[in-house]
Design a protein around this motif. Structure first.
Motif, PDB file in Angstrom:
ATOM      1  N   HIS A  96       0.834  -1.200   0.000  1.00  0.00           N
ATOM      2  CA  HIS A  96       0.000   0.000   0.000  1.00  0.00           C
ATOM      3  C   HIS A  96       0.868   1.249   0.000  1.00  0.00           C
ATOM      4  O   HIS A  96       1.960   1.279   0.543  1.00  0.00           O
ATOM      5  CB  HIS A  96      -0.993   0.020   1.166  1.00  0.00           C
ATOM      6  N   ILE A  97       0.351   2.247  -0.705  1.00  0.00           N
ATOM      7  CA  ILE A  97       1.039   3.516  -0.860  1.00  0.00           C
ATOM      8  C   ILE A  97       0.044   4.602  -0.496  1.00  0.00           C
ATOM      9  O   ILE A  97      -1.095   4.597  -0.973  1.00  0.00           O
ATOM     10  CB  ILE A  97       1.515   3.702  -2.308  1.00  0.00           C
ATOM     11  N   PHE A  98       0.452   5.503   0.363  1.00  0.00           N
ATOM     12  CA  PHE A  98      -0.404   6.627   0.736  1.00  0.00           C
ATOM     13  C   PHE A  98       0.070   7.850  -0.038  1.00  0.00           C
ATOM     14  O   PHE A  98       1.241   8.195   0.003  1.00  0.00           O
ATOM     15  CB  PHE A  98      -0.340   6.888   2.242  1.00  0.00           C
ATOM     16  N   VAL A  99      -0.841   8.476  -0.752  1.00  0.00           N
ATOM     17  CA  VAL A  99      -0.535   9.654  -1.547  1.00  0.00           C
ATOM     18  C   VAL A  99      -1.376  10.799  -1.024  1.00  0.00           C
ATOM     19  O   VAL A  99      -2.606  10.719  -1.013  1.00  0.00           O
ATOM     20  CB  VAL A  99      -0.839   9.405  -3.044  1.00  0.00           C
ATOM     21  N   ASP A 100      -0.714  11.849  -0.580  1.00  0.00           N
ATOM     22  CA  ASP A 100      -1.435  13.033  -0.115  1.00  0.00           C
ATOM     23  C   ASP A 100      -2.006  13.732  -1.340  1.00  0.00           C
ATOM     24  O   ASP A 100      -1.277  14.282  -2.161  1.00  0.00           O
ATOM     25  CB  ASP A 100      -0.487  13.967   0.651  1.00  0.00           C
ATOM     26  N   LYS A 101      -3.315  13.655  -1.480  1.00  0.00           N
ATOM     27  CA  LYS A 101      -3.945  14.191  -2.688  1.00  0.00           C
ATOM     28  C   LYS A 101      -3.793  15.698  -2.816  1.00  0.00           C
ATOM     29  O   LYS A 101      -3.861  16.229  -3.912  1.00  0.00           O
ATOM     30  CB  LYS A 101      -5.420  13.788  -2.745  1.00  0.00           C
ATOM     31  N   ASN A 102      -3.559  16.382  -1.720  1.00  0.00           N
ATOM     32  CA  ASN A 102      -3.379  17.830  -1.776  1.00  0.00           C
ATOM     33  C   ASN A 102      -1.979  18.201  -2.268  1.00  0.00           C
ATOM     34  O   ASN A 102      -1.808  19.168  -2.986  1.00  0.00           O
ATOM     35  CB  ASN A 102      -3.631  18.458  -0.406  1.00  0.00           C
ATOM     36  N   LYS A 103      -0.976  17.411  -1.881  1.00  0.00           N
ATOM     37  CA  LYS A 103       0.402  17.716  -2.256  1.00  0.00           C
ATOM     38  C   LYS A 103       0.812  17.071  -3.574  1.00  0.00           C
ATOM     39  O   LYS A 103       1.835  17.416  -4.137  1.00  0.00           O
ATOM     40  CB  LYS A 103       1.359  17.239  -1.156  1.00  0.00           C
ATOM     41  N   ASN A 104       0.032  16.111  -4.049  1.00  0.00           N
ATOM     42  CA  ASN A 104       0.401  15.353  -5.244  1.00  0.00           C
ATOM     43  C   ASN A 104      -0.663  15.424  -6.334  1.00  0.00           C
ATOM     44  O   ASN A 104      -0.885  14.462  -7.060  1.00  0.00           O
ATOM     45  CB  ASN A 104       0.658  13.889  -4.866  1.00  0.00           C
ATOM     46  N   ALA A 105      -1.300  16.568  -6.469  1.00  0.00           N
ATOM     47  CA  ALA A 105      -2.376  16.725  -7.456  1.00  0.00           C
ATOM     48  C   ALA A 105      -1.879  16.447  -8.876  1.00  0.00           C
ATOM     49  O   ALA A 105      -2.606  15.882  -9.693  1.00  0.00           O
ATOM     50  CB  ALA A 105      -2.979  18.116  -7.352  1.00  0.00           C
ATOM     51  N   GLU A 106      -0.633  16.814  -9.171  1.00  0.00           N
ATOM     52  CA  GLU A 106      -0.094  16.602 -10.515  1.00  0.00           C
ATOM     53  C   GLU A 106      -0.030  15.116 -10.854  1.00  0.00           C
ATOM     54  O   GLU A 106      -0.390  14.700 -11.959  1.00  0.00           O
ATOM     55  CB  GLU A 106       1.291  17.223 -10.628  1.00  0.00           C
ATOM     56  N   ILE A 107       0.423  14.308  -9.906  1.00  0.00           N
ATOM     57  CA  ILE A 107       0.497  12.863 -10.130  1.00  0.00           C
ATOM     58  C   ILE A 107      -0.896  12.305 -10.371  1.00  0.00           C
ATOM     59  O   ILE A 107      -1.118  11.516 -11.292  1.00  0.00           O
ATOM     60  CB  ILE A 107       1.157  12.150  -8.931  1.00  0.00           C
ATOM     61  N   ILE A 108      -1.844  12.717  -9.573  1.00  0.00           N
ATOM     62  CA  ILE A 108      -3.215  12.240  -9.703  1.00  0.00           C
ATOM     63  C   ILE A 108      -3.782  12.640 -11.060  1.00  0.00           C
ATOM     64  O   ILE A 108      -4.421  11.836 -11.743  1.00  0.00           O
ATOM     65  CB  ILE A 108      -4.068  12.757  -8.530  1.00  0.00           C
TER      66      ILE A 108
END
Length: 118
Positions: free
Chosen positions: A64-76
Motif C-alpha cells: 500500500h502507498i499513501f498519496v497526499d492528494k493535496n500535495k500530489n495533485a499533478e500525479i493524480i
C-alpha cells in the motif's frame, strides 16, 4: 524507484492489481484475499489528506502507498482518473489488460489471467 513509481519488475510472470481509492471506501480486500502473493501482486494506492495513513486490517497484507492528494495533485492528474475508486490490472507482459472492473467481472478476469500464467 521514486515515490510515484511502482516497480513491477519483481512480479514478473504475475499479474499486478492496482487499486486507487480514497480512505474509508475500501471494499475489495475479501475478493483479493483468495489469491496468494505468488499468484497476484496487489498494490493499493490510498489518496489521503495530510497524514491520514491507516488501512483496515484486511488490507495490511497488500502493498500500500499513501498519496497526499493535496500535495500530489499533478500525479493524480497524470493518471487520468475521472472517479474513485479506480483499478487496473497489469498482465505479465507489463500491459494494462483491464481497468475499472469490479465484482464478478474482476474475479473472472483475475482467474483467467492467473490460469493462463500457470
Amino acid at each position: 524507484t521514486s515515490d510515484d513509481t511502482l516497480d513491477v519488475k519483481n512480479n514478473e510472470g504475475t499479474p499486478v492489481y492496482v487499486e486507487i481509492r480514497q480512505p474509508n471506501t475500501l471494499h475489495t480486500a475479501s475478493e483479493l484475499a483468495q489469491y496468494g502473493q505468488q499468484q497476484l501482486a496487489v498494490y493499493i494506492i490510498v489518496l489521503t489528506a495530510d497524514d491520514e495513513n491507516n488501512l483496515p486490517a484486511e488490507y495490511i497484507n497488500f502493498h500500500h502507498i499513501f498519496v497526499d492528494k493535496n500535495k500530489n495533485a499533478e500525479i493524480i492528474d497524470r493518471l487520468g482518473i475521472m472517479q474513485y475508486p479506480a483499478n487496473f490490472i497489469i498482465n505479465d507482459a507489463g500491459i494494462v489488460a483491464a481497468k475499472n472492473i469490479w465484482g464478478d467481472k474482476l474475479k473472472q478476469t483475475l482467474d483467467t489471467m492467473i490460469e493462463i500464467g500457470d
